[in-house]
Design a protein around this motif. Structure first.
Motif, short mmCIF file in Angstrom:
data_model
loop_
_atom_site.label_atom_id
_atom_site.label_comp_id
_atom_site.label_asym_id
_atom_site.label_seq_id
_atom_site.Cartn_x
_atom_site.Cartn_y
_atom_site.Cartn_z
N ALA A 19 3.11 48.64 29.97
CA ALA A 19 0.93 49.49 29.45
C ALA A 19 1.00 48.38 28.13
O ALA A 19 2.10 48.70 27.70
CB ALA A 19 0.93 50.52 29.15
N LEU A 20 -0.15 47.79 27.85
CA LEU A 20 -0.48 46.93 26.86
C LEU A 20 -0.78 48.49 26.13
O LEU A 20 -1.28 49.80 26.07
CB LEU A 20 -1.46 46.35 26.88
CG LEU A 20 -2.30 45.58 26.16
CD1 LEU A 20 -1.31 44.87 25.62
CD2 LEU A 20 -4.36 45.72 26.47
N SER A 23 1.87 50.49 24.25
CA SER A 23 3.21 51.14 25.05
C SER A 23 4.03 50.99 24.06
O SER A 23 3.83 50.18 23.24
CB SER A 23 3.21 51.18 26.30
OG SER A 23 4.56 52.14 26.64
N SER A 76 6.05 45.03 25.26
CA SER A 76 4.22 44.54 25.34
C SER A 76 3.11 44.94 23.70
O SER A 76 3.66 45.54 23.16
CB SER A 76 3.54 45.51 26.59
OG SER A 76 3.89 45.05 27.42
N SER A 131 0.90 45.76 21.09
CA SER A 131 1.08 47.24 20.85
C SER A 131 0.54 47.40 19.24
O SER A 131 1.21 46.35 17.93
CB SER A 131 2.33 48.19 21.10
OG SER A 131 3.63 48.20 20.58
N SER A 164 -5.21 46.82 29.62
CA SER A 164 -4.13 46.60 30.00
C SER A 164 -3.80 46.48 31.74
O SER A 164 -3.22 45.70 31.38
CB SER A 164 -3.26 48.12 30.21
OG SER A 164 -2.30 48.39 30.52
N SER A 224 -3.79 42.61 30.64
CA SER A 224 -2.75 41.56 30.47
C SER A 224 -1.63 41.58 32.06
O SER A 224 -1.66 40.65 31.98
CB SER A 224 -2.60 43.12 29.81
OG SER A 224 -1.98 43.62 29.96
N HIS A 225 -2.03 42.05 32.25
CA HIS A 225 -1.06 42.48 33.85
C HIS A 225 -1.88 41.52 34.54
O HIS A 225 -0.52 40.66 35.36
CB HIS A 225 -0.62 43.79 34.63
CG HIS A 225 -0.44 44.77 33.83
ND1 HIS A 225 -0.65 46.11 34.51
CD2 HIS A 225 0.81 44.20 32.23
CE1 HIS A 225 0.53 47.27 32.97
NE2 HIS A 225 0.58 45.77 31.64
N GLN A 244 -4.49 53.03 36.12
CA GLN A 244 -4.53 51.42 36.02
C GLN A 244 -4.92 50.76 37.48
O GLN A 244 -5.74 49.60 37.38
CB GLN A 244 -3.69 50.85 35.86
CG GLN A 244 -3.37 51.28 34.26
CD GLN A 244 -1.96 50.73 33.74
OE1 GLN A 244 -1.75 49.79 33.67
NE2 GLN A 244 -0.53 51.76 33.86
#
Lengths: 371, 371
Positions: free
Chosen positions: B90-91, B93, B97, B99, B123, B126-127, B151
């Protein structure tokens, strides 16, 4: 019907369950109502973990209401026109009874962490001395919730002849692993504060940050999820839009800041360490074959109250007390009341409790038989 | 069927929900299995609050098993012989990624508290870039529990065309006041540690005491009272007699010390601040007339899993998702499973979940219709 606030000093040393000895002890207490000529109308009311002897009326010092003002007073469930209510402060607590904040006679400095561990039973022994001093050989009733309920059970086991009837609310025959875990984390929060200073902070800044953390964390357990949803939901302090920051933005965050702030100056951090450790050690079966054996000498009527939402002190665990008492042919009534407040039900949600309590105090045997 | 660990860099700026802009982003991820020629066998697996992209197998760095090793692998519920599993971090985390620990391009020093608030939706964006880079235009399924479940819901609402089916586990359409309260106290614990230093600690001692407190607080909620009782009860580390002191004496105290120790070095304290704040802001209804409107463009089969003991993410709140999807005539199945582990059920107690998950991945429509 005046509030009488006092501290009784007992110079006879008290040998604690641990074997340690307190050279003398103080018991702080309030009384409401009048002891009658027969000295048979005394009701002992025992406070919870963060309570004190201030149970009724408004404190002249703090302006705060007593913790059970809803239930104690003229014409209330515990009617001070009829009963002489004795509300003592637990040993180790922060209302003026001997605790870590008291001067160690050896050094004349506050005990701090040199204060010995005191148990729930030790607190009962200190209160038995108070009863003696007040001329009470047998209480009409002994009533306590949570920490006070543990004390009521120790009274039933240790001094059955002094207990005319008893009311145990939201308290189980032993603590649970989850409770011990909770207390252990609250203690870690307090000790993590550099101001805690190994427990010696009485002449310097108190560990208010650690205490505040402990209080906020506790609030997550005293109040149920439903109460949080009803009171706060996702309501913001101001406006409806996300602020995308870490500043308090939700009403629930503002509430918790208040919880933290209110703990500072009101609760002594060391007292919270000692009282929670006393709960860890609480186990009515210890030293007995079983729970019925622990209550073998007790024969008075008992009212047990549990709350549906109180998952930390569940009704099924309280029922163990009822089973043990009935095994001893002791009259016992166990009612489980509904309250969204859960464990705090007996403090905040007295509508159903009060009439039951009043009826029980008026005629314990009949109320128990009617169950 | 190798684990591939990688960090994808995206140089296109990402405008966050808050309006702040990240000049470029990294997405750390692992993949298991092979993407087929049609690129239609990809399964996106989204970790919980304290998970990372390391979902399967044993980490060569830490020696720890992946957080969902029980469910992902050859022949397991999410069968890596059939599916190409993508597990992104996750953004915000702490698995690599972007952070608060990442270098701020303006200063080349770690962002610390200058890092902007990132949401669950951010997040997901970003994925989505990662999916594009991997050549995936539509996932066979998107699966997440708790933080991962939030999410998954954002995927369903934001990129319905990229979601072939979805599995939402132990996650509600919005967070609750009690959760926000819990996160707020965890954050206060971290910030109370002087080593936290306003979030700037990356070149000095980390706030391990505060982080440990937060982890211990959390453990009281991840695990149910029943699990604590069964695992620990009042068992002592040594012997049966009370020690009358504050040193760890009960097995449950030893366990909590381990929880605190394990958090240090594994979890970045700032990441916990940012991820929990992302949950506070999570509310699928925001910007929509109602929940059905939020999912208006989504038409794929959905499996919802709740757990009986999970009072923080209760079945009745998850049912709101089912009601909204059915209002949109979208096929949906909601099963409530029994697990003493409560909220952790999907991680530790996969016996009932695994066959359901396998059947759903094999034929989502049929499993949904069979409900």
């Amino acid at each position: 019907m005046n509030t009488i606030r006092d501290i009784a000093r007992f110079d006879q040393p008290l040998t604690l369950d641990s074997g340690a000895v307190l050279p003398h002890i103080d018991v702080a207490y309030e009384t409401y109502g009048e002891l009658n000529a027969e000295a048979d109308n005394a009701v002992l009311v025992l406070h919870g973990l963060t309570g004190t002897q201030h149970a009724m009326g408004t404190s002249p010092e703090t302006g705060r209401p007593g913790w059970w003002d809803a239930a104690i007073g003229p014409g209330k469930a515990i009617d001070t026109d009829r009963y002489f209510v004795v509300s003592p402060n637990a040993l180790g607590s922060y209302g003026g009874s001997t605790s870590a904040a008291s001067p160690d006679p050896e050094t004349n400095l506050p005990y701090g962490s040199r204060f010995p561990i005191v148990t729930i039973g030790d607190s009962v022994e200190s209160h038995a001395r108070l009863a003696d001093k007040l001329g009470i050989t047998r209480f009409h009733s002994i009533i306590g919730g949570c920490f006070g309920g543990f004390q009521a059970m120790e009274w039933m086991a240790r001094h059955p002849d002094m207990v005319g009837s008893s009311v145990v609310i939201s308290a189980t025959p032993r603590t649970s692993a989850h409770n011990t875990a909770l207390w252990s984390v609250l203690r870690a929060a307090i000790r993590s504060d550099p101001n805690w200073n190994g427990g010696n902070y009485y002449n310097r800044d108190a560990p208010d940050t650690g205490l505040g953390l402990a209080a906020m964390f506790g609030a997550l357990f005293w109040m149920s999820r439903e109460v949080f949803e009803t009171k706060f939901g996702l309501r913001r302090i101001e406006g409806d839009e996300p602020q995308y920051g870490f500043e308090p933005e939700y009403a629930v965050e503002e509430f918790l800041e208040g919880v933290s702030r209110n703990a500072a100056g009101r609760i002594d951090a060391n007292a919270l360490l000692y009282l929670t450790r006393a709960i860890d050690y609480f186990d009515m079966r210890r030293g007995h074959a079983d729970l019925a054996a622990a209550f073998a000498r007790y024969a008075a009527p008992t009212l047990l109250i549990s709350y549906t939402g109180d998952w930390r002190y569940p009704a099924e665990d309280m029922e163990e007390i009822a089973v043990a008492l009935r095994e001893n042919s002791t009259g016992c009534r166990h009612d489980t009341l509904n309250s969204p407040a859960g464990h705090g039900g007996f403090l905040y949600d007295t509508e159903r409790l009060s009439p039951l309590l009043a009826a029980f105090l008026n005629d314990p045997k009949t109320v128990v038989q009617a169950s």
